[in-house]
Scaffold this active site. Structure first.
Site, mmCIF file in Angstrom:
data_model
loop_
_atom_site.group_PDB
_atom_site.id
_atom_site.type_symbol
_atom_site.label_atom_id
_atom_site.label_comp_id
_atom_site.label_asym_id
_atom_site.label_seq_id
_atom_site.Cartn_x
_atom_site.Cartn_y
_atom_site.Cartn_z
ATOM 1 N N ALA A 53 0.809 -1.221 0.000
ATOM 2 C CA ALA A 53 0.000 0.000 0.000
ATOM 3 C C ALA A 53 0.839 1.266 0.000
ATOM 4 O O ALA A 53 0.296 2.371 0.035
ATOM 5 C CB ALA A 53 -0.918 0.000 1.225
ATOM 6 N N HIS B 177 -1.309 6.954 4.469
ATOM 7 C CA HIS B 177 0.054 6.625 4.880
ATOM 8 C C HIS B 177 0.930 7.847 4.655
ATOM 9 O O HIS B 177 0.944 8.415 3.559
ATOM 10 C CB HIS B 177 0.597 5.447 4.057
ATOM 11 C CG HIS B 177 -0.332 4.273 4.003
ATOM 12 N ND1 HIS B 177 -0.432 3.362 5.021
ATOM 13 C CD2 HIS B 177 -1.213 3.873 3.050
ATOM 14 C CE1 HIS B 177 -1.324 2.439 4.712
ATOM 15 N NE2 HIS B 177 -1.819 2.732 3.523
#
EC number: 1.4.1.21
Length: 268
Positions: free
Chosen positions: A124, A220
């Protein structure tokens, strides 16, 4: 050119989506085997064109060019060593399992002895190429922040006395290093483990895990500072429709890694 032979370990949501894409790939295409435990309910969902495999002997007879683990940390411990003993390259989706220093050392030793390889996708996250480039910097600081909505942390919030449906401010669930984070959240911190392995190691990689009601996706943020410069990277991924704790992009990352493995030109 012959079809590329590939074995998937596990057949959950990620592996199922990946298999469907691979089976639709243009020529030379892929021939797929799937390693599952005997009696696994997932066998009923396998496409007819996939070969079910029950053990290492059947996997060896299938003679794959590449093995892809997509079944969780226990599969890394149970199935990956045998694949490496056969001298096979193994693409590991559950990178968080490698926070176990003894397991990682054992897998590396097995790969070296038998000619296998451990391949780690970016998952990811992005920016791992930059982190690899600065990993030996003398002044490196590296920190990762994960922000996910309450739906991803419902059980954890309840355990702390919060109502996930009424959360009105961010809650920090964890702050520490990547080894501690991967151990505490084995199903959710594969990104932290990937960053640590690309960078200065688990103890030297800082991690913050935050549940944020204002966040709609899985966000993130990576900050790397060294004598070479500064990187500040933010990625907002859409959650997987089948698992809000995981990002939808993870399956695409595995596909990209598989395509790179077989490609005549590789971007490193």
């Amino acid at each position: 050119m012959k079809p590329r032979r590939l074995v998937l370990i596990g057949f959950g949501a990620i592996a199922g989506d990946l298999a469907a894409t691979l089976l639709d790939a243009p020529q030379p295409g892929y021939v797929l085997g799937v390693l599952l435990k005997p009696g696994s309910a997932s066998r009923q969902r396998l496409p007819q064109s996939c070969t079910p495999l029950s053990d290492l002997a059947e996997l060896a007879a299938f003679a794959p060019d590449l093995v892809v683990e997509a079944a969780g940390h226990e599969a890394v411990r149970a199935s990956v060593p045998g694949c490496l003993t056969l001298g096979l390259p193994v693409l590991i989706s559950s990178i968080g399992a490698l926070h176990d220093a003894a397991l990682l050392a054992s897998l590396v030793a097995t790969a070296r002895e038998h000619g296998g390889r451990l391949l780690l996708p970016s998952g990811a996250l992005g920016g791992l190429d930059y982190v690899r480039a600065v990993r030996h910097a003398s002044e490196l600081t590296l920190r990762y922040e994960s922000r996910k909505p309450p739906a991803a942390w419902s059980a954890e919030l309840k355990a702390l006395g919060h109502d996930p449906d009424r959360l009105d401010a961010p809650v920090t669930l964890f702050s520490g290093n990547a080894r501690e984070a991967a151990a505490a959240y084995p199903q959710n911190l594969n990104v932290a483990a990937a960053l640590a392995l690309a960078g200065p190691g688990f103890e030297a990689t800082g991690v913050d895990v935050i549940c944020d009601p204002a966040t709609t996706g899985n966000t993130h943020v990576v900050t790397a500072r060294s004598e070479f410069g500064t990187m500040h990277l933010a990625i907002a991924n859409r959650p997987s429709p089948s698992n809000p704790k995981s990002s939808w992009i993870v399956g695409r990352s595995l596909l990209a890694a598989i395509e790179q493995f077989f490609a005549p030109v590789m971007m490193l």
